[in-house]
Design an enzyme around this catalytic site. Structure first.
Site, mmCIF file in Angstrom:
data_model
loop_
_atom_site.group_PDB
_atom_site.id
_atom_site.type_symbol
_atom_site.label_atom_id
_atom_site.label_comp_id
_atom_site.label_asym_id
_atom_site.label_seq_id
_atom_site.Cartn_x
_atom_site.Cartn_y
_atom_site.Cartn_z
ATOM 1 N N ASP A 1 -14.601 31.834 6.564
ATOM 2 C CA ASP A 1 -14.110 32.376 5.645
ATOM 3 C C ASP A 1 -14.266 32.664 4.913
ATOM 4 O O ASP A 1 -14.836 33.951 5.199
ATOM 5 C CB ASP A 1 -14.085 31.100 4.419
ATOM 6 C CG ASP A 1 -12.918 30.598 3.537
ATOM 7 O OD1 ASP A 1 -11.889 30.914 4.630
ATOM 8 O OD2 ASP A 1 -13.233 30.608 2.548
ATOM 9 N N GLY B 1 -7.501 28.716 -3.259
ATOM 10 C CA GLY B 1 -8.140 28.111 -4.256
ATOM 11 C C GLY B 1 -7.243 26.466 -4.889
ATOM 12 O O GLY B 1 -6.146 26.914 -5.538
ATOM 13 N N GLY B 2 -8.067 25.458 -3.599
ATOM 14 C CA GLY B 2 -6.867 24.034 -4.152
ATOM 15 C C GLY B 2 -7.574 23.479 -5.291
ATOM 16 O O GLY B 2 -6.818 22.505 -5.473
#
Length: 280
Positions: free
Chosen positions: A83, A210-211
Site C-alpha cells: 500500500d 480512509g474507510g
C-alpha cells in the site's frame, strides 16, 4: 496456494455476492491469524495490505511466506498488496518477494509525472501478473507517518480521472472524494455525485481510502456508486492496541504473552467480520 491479484480476487468476491472487497492493513504478524478467521466467518476472499514501513519492519519475504502459508492451509483466496508506495525500488522488492498487488502513490506529483511513473510500474508488474493501484488527488489525514493537511486536500476531478485511466490502463484507481486517512472519531463527508461521475467516466475499479470513519449508510452508497475496494486500517489498530493496553495492565510478568494478545486478536476478527459483511 498461489496469491491472487486484485482483479482475480474481485471476480471471486462478486461470485460470492460481495459488491466490493475490503483491503485491511496488517500491522504485525501477531494479528495475521485474526484476518483469516474473519474471512472464514464471512465466507469472503481476503485482501491484506502492507505499508512500506511494516514491510521493512517484518521483511517482504517473511510476509509473503506467512500469508501464502495461511492462505493454503485455510483455503482462503488471498491477495497481498503493498500500500501507498512512492519508491519503485521498494515496489520491485515486493514483486520479487511474491506480493500479488502493489500501489504506486504519485498523488503528490503533477498529473503528467504521476501518469509517467505509474506506467513504468505497470510495465514492471504486469508481466509478473501483479495488479497495480494508483492514486489521483490528495486524501487528507495521516497514513504510515505521512500527513496531508486539510488545506492540501485535492479532490479528484472527472476529467483527470478519465485521462489517467486512459493513459495508464491501471488496474484500480484510488480517488479523493471526501474520506480522510486515520479518521476514527469524526464522520467522513463523501461526495457521492463526484464519485458517480468518475465511475461513469472511467469504467475502472475505484478505491476508497480512509474507510474508517465512514458510516455504514455512506459506505453502502459509495459501494453502489462504483467503489470496488475499500481500505480499512485505523479501526483494527485502535481495537488491537486498546485491548492490549487492558490485558497488559492486568497481567503478570509470569503470564504467557499470548494471553495478552488473544483478546486483541478476537477484537480484530470481530471488526473485520463486520466490515466484510458490510460489503455484501
Amino acid at each position: 496456494m498461489k496469491l491472487y491479484n486484485f482483479p482475480a480476487l474481485l471476480q471471486l468476491a462478486k461470485a460470492r455476492n460481495y459488491k466490493a472487497l475490503g483491503s485491511f492493513n496488517l500491522h504485525c504478524l501477531e494479528m495475521l491469524p485474526a484476518y483469516f478467521r474473519a474471512a472464514q466467518r464471512a465466507d469472503s476472499p481476503l485482501m491484506i495490505q502492507i505499508s512500506t514501513g511494516t514491510a521493512e519492519y517484518l521483511g517482504y519475504q517473511l510476509l509473503v511466506d506467512a500469508v501464502s502459508s495461511l492462505a493454503a492451509s485455510e483455503q482462503i483466496p488471498t491477495c497481498l498488496h503493498l500500500d501507498h508506495c512512492s519508491d519503485p525500488r521498494a515496489i520491485r522488492t515486493a514483486i520479487d518477494a511474491g506480493f500479488s498487488s502493489v500501489m504506486y502513490d504519485g498523488s503528490h506529483l503533477n498529473i503528467d509525472e504521476n501518469i509517467a511513473n505509474t506506467r513504468l510500474v505497470i510495465e514492471m508488474a504486469r508481466p509478473r501478473g501483479v495488479s497495480v493501484e494508483a492514486e489521483l488527488g490528495a486524501i487528507g489525514g495521516a497514513e504510515d507517518g505521512k500527513m496531508v493537511a486539510a488545506e492540501d486536500i485535492s479532490f479528484t476531478t472527472v476529467a483527470d480521472a478519465k485521462r489517467f485511466v486512459d493513459e495508464t490502463g491501471v488496474d484500480m484507481l484510488a480517488v479523493s472524494v471526501g474520506t480522510v486517512h486515520g479518521l476514527y472519531t469524526g464522520k467522513a463527508q463523501i461526495q457521492h455525485q463526484r464519485l458517480m461521475e468518475i465511475t461513469a467516466a472511467t469504467a475502472t475499479p475505484l478505491v476508497l481510502h480512509g474507510g474508517t470513519g465512514v458510516s455504514d449508510d455512506d459506505m453502502r452508497r459509495a459501494v453502489s456508486g462504483g467503489i470496488d475496494k475499500v481500505n480499512v486500517g485505523t479501526e483494527m489498530n485502535v481495537q488491537w492496541v486498546g485491548r492490549c493496553k487492558e490485558t497488559f495492565e492486568k497481567g503478570k510478568v509470569s503470564d504467557s504473552v499470548r494471553k495478552f494478545l488473544i483478546p486483541a486478536n478476537e477484537a480484530v476478527t470481530n471488526v473485520l467480520t463486520e466490515k466484510m459483511n458490510l460489503f455484501r
